[in-house]
Design an enzyme around this catalytic site. Structure first.
Site, PDB file in Angstrom:
ATOM      1  N   THR A   1       0.925  -1.149   0.201  1.00  8.15           N
ATOM      2  CA  THR A   1      -0.029  -0.125  -0.479  1.00  8.15           C
ATOM      3  C   THR A   1       1.243   0.883  -0.357  1.00  8.15           C
ATOM      4  O   THR A   1       1.787   1.464   0.790  1.00  8.15           O
ATOM      5  CB  THR A   1      -0.934  -0.181   1.378  1.00  8.15           C
ATOM      6  OG1 THR A   1      -1.185   1.204   1.043  1.00  8.15           O
ATOM      7  CG2 THR A   1      -0.136  -0.243   2.406  1.00  8.15           C
ATOM      8  N   ASP A   2       0.159   2.035  -0.334  1.00  9.15           N
ATOM      9  CA  ASP A   2       1.034   4.111  -0.702  1.00  9.15           C
ATOM     10  C   ASP A   2       0.973   4.512   0.897  1.00  9.15           C
ATOM     11  O   ASP A   2       1.667   5.265   0.819  1.00  9.15           O
ATOM     12  CB  ASP A   2       0.392   4.670  -1.499  1.00  9.15           C
ATOM     13  CG  ASP A   2      -1.061   4.714  -0.903  1.00  9.15           C
ATOM     14  OD1 ASP A   2      -1.492   4.645  -0.004  1.00  9.15           O
ATOM     15  OD2 ASP A   2      -1.599   5.819  -1.501  1.00  9.15           O
ATOM     16  N   GLU A   3       0.578   3.440   1.974  1.00 11.90           N
ATOM     17  CA  GLU A   3       0.014   4.149   3.289  1.00 11.90           C
ATOM     18  C   GLU A   3       1.847   4.009   4.120  1.00 11.90           C
ATOM     19  O   GLU A   3       2.179   4.585   4.786  1.00 11.90           O
ATOM     20  CB  GLU A   3      -0.413   3.259   3.632  1.00 11.90           C
ATOM     21  CG  GLU A   3      -2.007   3.601   3.248  1.00 11.90           C
ATOM     22  CD  GLU A   3      -3.079   4.151   4.129  1.00 11.90           C
ATOM     23  OE1 GLU A   3      -2.925   4.165   5.793  1.00 11.90           O
ATOM     24  OE2 GLU A   3      -4.176   4.015   4.796  1.00 11.90           O
TER      25      GLU A   3
ATOM     26  N   TYR B   1      -1.580  -0.460  10.645  1.00  8.60           N
ATOM     27  CA  TYR B   1      -2.062  -1.025   9.587  1.00  8.60           C
ATOM     28  C   TYR B   1      -0.933  -0.615   8.983  1.00  8.60           C
ATOM     29  O   TYR B   1       0.068  -1.158   8.067  1.00  8.60           O
ATOM     30  CB  TYR B   1      -2.790  -0.896   9.149  1.00  8.60           C
ATOM     31  CG  TYR B   1      -2.685  -1.038   7.824  1.00  8.60           C
ATOM     32  CD1 TYR B   1      -2.991  -2.345   6.798  1.00  8.60           C
ATOM     33  CD2 TYR B   1      -3.282   0.225   6.591  1.00  8.60           C
ATOM     34  CE1 TYR B   1      -3.443  -2.188   6.046  1.00  8.60           C
ATOM     35  CE2 TYR B   1      -2.805  -0.220   5.298  1.00  8.60           C
ATOM     36  CZ  TYR B   1      -3.172  -1.203   5.309  1.00  8.60           C
ATOM     37  OH  TYR B   1      -3.218  -1.876   3.762  1.00  8.60           O
TER      38      TYR B   1
ATOM     39  N   ALA C   1       2.612   0.361   9.262  1.00  6.58           N
ATOM     40  CA  ALA C   1       3.684   0.406   9.643  1.00  6.58           C
ATOM     41  C   ALA C   1       3.498  -1.523   9.627  1.00  6.58           C
ATOM     42  O   ALA C   1       5.228  -2.140   9.360  1.00  6.58           O
ATOM     43  CB  ALA C   1       4.216   0.150  11.304  1.00  6.58           C
TER      44      ALA C   1
ATOM     45  N   LYS D   1       2.480  -3.558   8.041  1.00  4.89           N
ATOM     46  CA  LYS D   1       2.803  -3.441   5.895  1.00  4.89           C
ATOM     47  C   LYS D   1       3.992  -3.656   5.495  1.00  4.89           C
ATOM     48  O   LYS D   1       5.032  -3.994   4.704  1.00  4.89           O
ATOM     49  CB  LYS D   1       1.305  -2.345   4.645  1.00  4.89           C
ATOM     50  CG  LYS D   1      -0.207  -2.737   5.196  1.00  4.89           C
ATOM     51  CD  LYS D   1      -0.013  -4.383   4.591  1.00  4.89           C
ATOM     52  CE  LYS D   1       0.416  -5.016   3.215  1.00  4.89           C
ATOM     53  NZ  LYS D   1      -0.390  -5.506   2.285  1.00  4.89           N
TER      54      LYS D   1
ATOM     55  N   VAL E   1     -18.163  12.802   7.735  1.00  4.98           N
ATOM     56  CA  VAL E   1     -16.998  13.543   7.390  1.00  4.98           C
ATOM     57  C   VAL E   1     -15.862  13.615   8.408  1.00  4.98           C
ATOM     58  O   VAL E   1     -16.276  14.489   9.263  1.00  4.98           O
ATOM     59  CB  VAL E   1     -17.062  14.622   6.840  1.00  4.98           C
ATOM     60  CG1 VAL E   1     -15.943  15.219   6.207  1.00  4.98           C
ATOM     61  CG2 VAL E   1     -17.714  13.855   5.634  1.00  4.98           C
TER      62      VAL E   1
HETATM   63  P1  NAD Z   1     -10.417  -6.832   2.658  1.00  4.89           P
HETATM   64  O1  NAD Z   1      -9.938  -6.933   4.232  1.00  4.89           O
HETATM   65  O2  NAD Z   1     -11.426  -6.812   1.987  1.00  4.89           O
HETATM   66  O3  NAD Z   1      -9.583  -8.451   1.998  1.00  4.89           O
HETATM   67  C1  NAD Z   1      -8.552  -9.120   3.220  1.00  4.89           C
HETATM   68  C2  NAD Z   1      -8.727 -10.575   2.973  1.00  4.89           C
HETATM   69  O4  NAD Z   1      -7.688 -11.343   4.030  1.00  4.89           O
HETATM   70  C3  NAD Z   1     -10.002 -11.053   3.698  1.00  4.89           C
HETATM   71  O5  NAD Z   1     -10.902 -11.596   2.770  1.00  4.89           O
HETATM   72  C4  NAD Z   1      -9.462 -11.469   4.832  1.00  4.89           C
HETATM   73  O6  NAD Z   1     -10.187 -13.232   5.414  1.00  4.89           O
HETATM   74  C5  NAD Z   1      -8.018 -12.458   4.341  1.00  4.89           C
HETATM   75  N1  NAD Z   1      -6.864 -13.322   5.369  1.00  4.89           N
HETATM   76  C6  NAD Z   1      -6.875 -11.423   6.508  1.00  4.89           C
HETATM   77  N2  NAD Z   1      -6.236 -11.929   7.511  1.00  4.89           N
HETATM   78  C7  NAD Z   1      -5.513 -13.685   6.957  1.00  4.89           C
HETATM   79  C8  NAD Z   1      -4.777 -14.947   6.809  1.00  4.89           C
HETATM   80  N3  NAD Z   1      -4.412 -14.392   8.563  1.00  4.89           N
HETATM   81  N4  NAD Z   1      -4.691 -15.832   6.251  1.00  4.89           N
HETATM   82  C9  NAD Z   1      -5.816 -16.088   5.527  1.00  4.89           C
HETATM   83  N5  NAD Z   1      -6.188 -14.863   5.160  1.00  4.89           N
HETATM   84  C10 NAD Z   1      -6.446 -13.682   5.871  1.00  4.89           C
HETATM   85  O7  NAD Z   1      -8.542  -6.453   2.478  1.00  4.89           O
HETATM   86  P2  NAD Z   1      -8.192  -5.476   0.989  1.00  4.89           P
HETATM   87  O8  NAD Z   1      -8.629  -4.130   1.062  1.00  4.89           O
HETATM   88  O9  NAD Z   1      -9.810  -6.162  -0.048  1.00  4.89           O
HETATM   89  O10 NAD Z   1      -6.991  -5.636   0.429  1.00  4.89           O
HETATM   90  C11 NAD Z   1      -6.391  -6.272  -0.300  1.00  4.89           C
HETATM   91  C12 NAD Z   1      -4.966  -6.294  -0.045  1.00  4.89           C
HETATM   92  O11 NAD Z   1      -4.507  -5.442  -0.772  1.00  4.89           O
HETATM   93  C13 NAD Z   1      -4.384  -5.756   2.017  1.00  4.89           C
HETATM   94  O12 NAD Z   1      -2.750  -6.787   1.475  1.00  4.89           O
HETATM   95  C14 NAD Z   1      -3.926  -4.007   1.413  1.00  4.89           C
HETATM   96  O13 NAD Z   1      -3.095  -3.947   2.535  1.00  4.89           O
HETATM   97  C15 NAD Z   1      -4.046  -4.202   0.063  1.00  4.89           C
HETATM   98  N6  NAD Z   1      -4.460  -2.473  -0.486  1.00  4.89           N
HETATM   99  C16 NAD Z   1      -5.256  -2.299  -0.443  1.00  4.89           C
HETATM  100  C17 NAD Z   1      -6.098  -0.933  -0.492  1.00  4.89           C
HETATM  101  C18 NAD Z   1      -7.447  -0.479  -0.768  1.00  4.89           C
HETATM  102  O14 NAD Z   1      -7.277   0.808  -0.650  1.00  4.89           O
HETATM  103  N7  NAD Z   1      -7.999  -1.630   0.025  1.00  4.89           N
HETATM  104  C19 NAD Z   1      -4.807  -0.255  -1.383  1.00  4.89           C
HETATM  105  C20 NAD Z   1      -3.472  -0.769  -1.115  1.00  4.89           C
HETATM  106  C21 NAD Z   1      -3.114  -1.956  -0.602  1.00  4.89           C
HETATM  107  P1  TYD Z   2     -10.892   5.064   4.948  1.00  4.34           P
HETATM  108  O1  TYD Z   2     -11.603   4.401   3.114  1.00  4.34           O
HETATM  109  O2  TYD Z   2     -10.907   4.174   6.017  1.00  4.34           O
HETATM  110  O3  TYD Z   2      -9.299   4.467   4.470  1.00  4.34           O
HETATM  111  P2  TYD Z   2      -7.680   4.561   4.556  1.00  4.34           P
HETATM  112  O4  TYD Z   2      -7.963   5.578   5.830  1.00  4.34           O
HETATM  113  O5  TYD Z   2      -6.706   3.533   4.254  1.00  4.34           O
HETATM  114  O6  TYD Z   2      -7.682   5.971   3.788  1.00  4.34           O
HETATM  115  O7  TYD Z   2     -10.556   6.228   4.749  1.00  4.34           O
HETATM  116  C1  TYD Z   2     -10.725   7.129   3.242  1.00  4.34           C
HETATM  117  C2  TYD Z   2     -10.548   8.195   3.464  1.00  4.34           C
HETATM  118  O8  TYD Z   2     -11.878   8.701   4.230  1.00  4.34           O
HETATM  119  C3  TYD Z   2      -9.759   8.620   5.218  1.00  4.34           C
HETATM  120  O9  TYD Z   2      -9.386  10.296   5.086  1.00  4.34           O
HETATM  121  C4  TYD Z   2     -10.719   8.868   6.415  1.00  4.34           C
HETATM  122  C5  TYD Z   2     -11.663   9.466   6.264  1.00  4.34           C
HETATM  123  N1  TYD Z   2     -13.639   9.143   6.595  1.00  4.34           N
HETATM  124  C6  TYD Z   2     -14.366   9.097   6.896  1.00  4.34           C
HETATM  125  O10 TYD Z   2     -13.709  11.151   6.568  1.00  4.34           O
HETATM  126  N2  TYD Z   2     -14.619   8.802   7.306  1.00  4.34           N
HETATM  127  C7  TYD Z   2     -15.678   8.107   7.266  1.00  4.34           C
HETATM  128  O11 TYD Z   2     -16.220   7.695   8.064  1.00  4.34           O
HETATM  129  C8  TYD Z   2     -14.262   7.151   6.921  1.00  4.34           C
HETATM  130  C9  TYD Z   2     -14.716   5.192   7.785  1.00  4.34           C
HETATM  131  C10 TYD Z   2     -12.993   7.443   6.514  1.00  4.34           C
END
Ligand code: NAD
Ligand code: TYD
Length: 334
Positions: free
Chosen positions: A128-130, A152, A154, A156, A208
């Site tokens: 992730t970009d985080e 989270y 840290a 990743k 928000v």
């Molecule tokens: P999500 O939370 O929807 O899915 C995570 C999946 O991992 C779930 O199906 C969960 O059951 C499974 N899981 C969790 N712990 C596990 C374990 N110990 N063993 C096996 N399976 C396990 O997440 P997502 O949003 O689809 O993200 C997927 C990946 O992409 C993550 O690695 C996340 O860090 C990365 N990512 C997400 C975003 C985003 O915006 N959602 C952005 C950049 C990177």
């Molecule tokens: P989120 O979708 O939780 O992703 P991340 O924190 O991983 O970027 O949040 C995206 C942005 O939206 C973040 O700046 C926090 C804000 N946010 C709200 O303003 N209200 C909310 O209820 C949530 C869940 C997030």
């Protein structure tokens, strides 16, 4: 590369990726390996199981369980691991950081070790970009220093560093992609866009955080999947690739788009402060908003002696005319 183990494939991005890959590559076989935490749902893959029955398998398991991981790799003769499995929600990582360290760091190590032992063709880490932390100027490059700011991020970061260590130490053929905020179908409604869309549908307020001016690069999940596909097939071993739109938008702009799309009024927007930091010191408010307003109005009713001289002063009258004159059609009458 034809037989993939997709860990976390029952989650949001993983399930979109599995569907995308099976549709695009007719010779591929995909095993989803997923613990099915609160975020993992078999409904996300229901259509995949039906449409690609002969080229898809599901194994329920934890990536921290080395024996189970190795058994799945051997049973399905996997040549490539794509690791999406993670605890993923920043707000939750403030409540239970241990779960994040366990899955995102230790789990990554277990997968790397299995890939090394079995001599897999490729290990790909979804990151992730985080990991870059707050970006104040310019944009994050893959070579930038890592400054994670939440448990989270840290965790990743720890996972990414372990992946690179396996490349440096044993020459494991690894690649890493770092995506910005994904949005799209099957995202759990704790993340902001699905939360706001579903609240709006029910005419519930959209909370928000802060002033809504934080910026995010919201990218469509399928674009992210295409980026991962490109790195799997054309990326250089040992390298990291960022994936995003390269654009950014404030949370308030995003919120207005959600409301306009669903034909809902902007009056649903609520600015809400996150007060959990101070709550950590044992503080909590003793008045609700309504109680605070009632108590205050009553005080003014009972304390005319205090405010009447202020409001009848020349200074105040001038200010009032300036601030509200046009809006309310009042002059400096006070
Ligand atoms: P999500 O939370 O929807 O899915 C995570 C999946 O991992 C779930 O199906 C969960 O059951 C499974 N899981 C969790 N712990 C596990 C374990 N110990 N063993 C096996 N399976 C396990 O997440 P997502 O949003 O689809 O993200 C997927 C990946 O992409 C993550 O690695 C996340 O860090 C990365 N990512 C997400 C975003 C985003 O915006 N959602 C952005 C950049 C990177
Ligand atoms: P989120 O979708 O939780 O992703 P991340 O924190 O991983 O970027 O949040 C995206 C942005 O939206 C973040 O700046 C926090 C804000 N946010 C709200 O303003 N209200 C909310 O209820 C949530 C869940 C997030």
């Amino acid at each position: 590369m034809q037989r993939l183990l997709v860990t976390g494939g029952a989650g949001f991005i993983g399930s979109n990726f599995v569907r995308y890959m099976l549709e695009k590559y007719s010779g591929y076989f995909i095993v989803v390996y997923d613990k099915l935490t609160y975020a993992g749902r078999l409904e996300n893959l229901q259509d995949v199981a039906e449409k690609f029955a002969g080229r898809y398998a599901f194994v329920q398991g934890d990536i921290c369980d080395g024996a189970a991981v190795e058994a799945a790799l051997a049973e399905y003769q996997v040549d490539t691991i794509v690791n999406f499995a993670a605890e993923t929600h920043v707000d939750r990582s403030l409540m239970e950081p241990g779960a994040f360290i366990q899955t995102d760091v230790f789990g990554t190590y277990v997968l790397l070790e299995a890939a090394r032992k079995l001599g897999l063709e490729r290990y790909h880490q979804i990151s992730t970009d985080e990991v870059y932390g707050q970006v104040l100027v310019d944009r994050s490059k893959e070579t930038d220093n890592l400054k994670p700011r939440s448990p989270y991020a840290a965790s990743k970061t720890g996972g990414d560093l372990m992946v690179l260590a396996y490349y440096e130490s044993w020459g494991l053929p690894v690649t890493i992609t770092r995506g910005s905020n994904n949005i799209g179908p099957y995202q759990y409604p704790e993340k902001v866009v699905p939360l706001f869309a579903t609240n709006a549908m029910d005419d519930q307020p959209l909370p928000v955080y802060g002033d809504g001016l934080q910026m995010r690069d919201y990218q469509y999940v399928i674009d992210h999947c295409e980026g991962i596909d490109a790195v799997l097939h054309k990326g250089q071993i040992g390298e990291i690739y960022n994936i995003g739109t390269g654009e950014e938008m404030t949370n308030i702009e995003m919120t207005k788009i959600v409301l306009a799309t669903l034909g809902k009024p902007e009056s649903l927007i609520r600015y809400a402060l996150d007060v959990s930091k101070l709550a950590g010191l044992g503080w909590e408010p003793s008045h609700s908003c309504a109680e605070a307003i009632e108590k205050t109005a009553r005080w003014y009713a009972e304390n005319e002696w205090w405010w009447r001289p202020i409001k009848s002063g020349e200074l105040y009258k001038a200010y009032y005319a300036e601030q509200y004159g046009k809006r309310l059609g009042v002059g400096s009458r006070g």
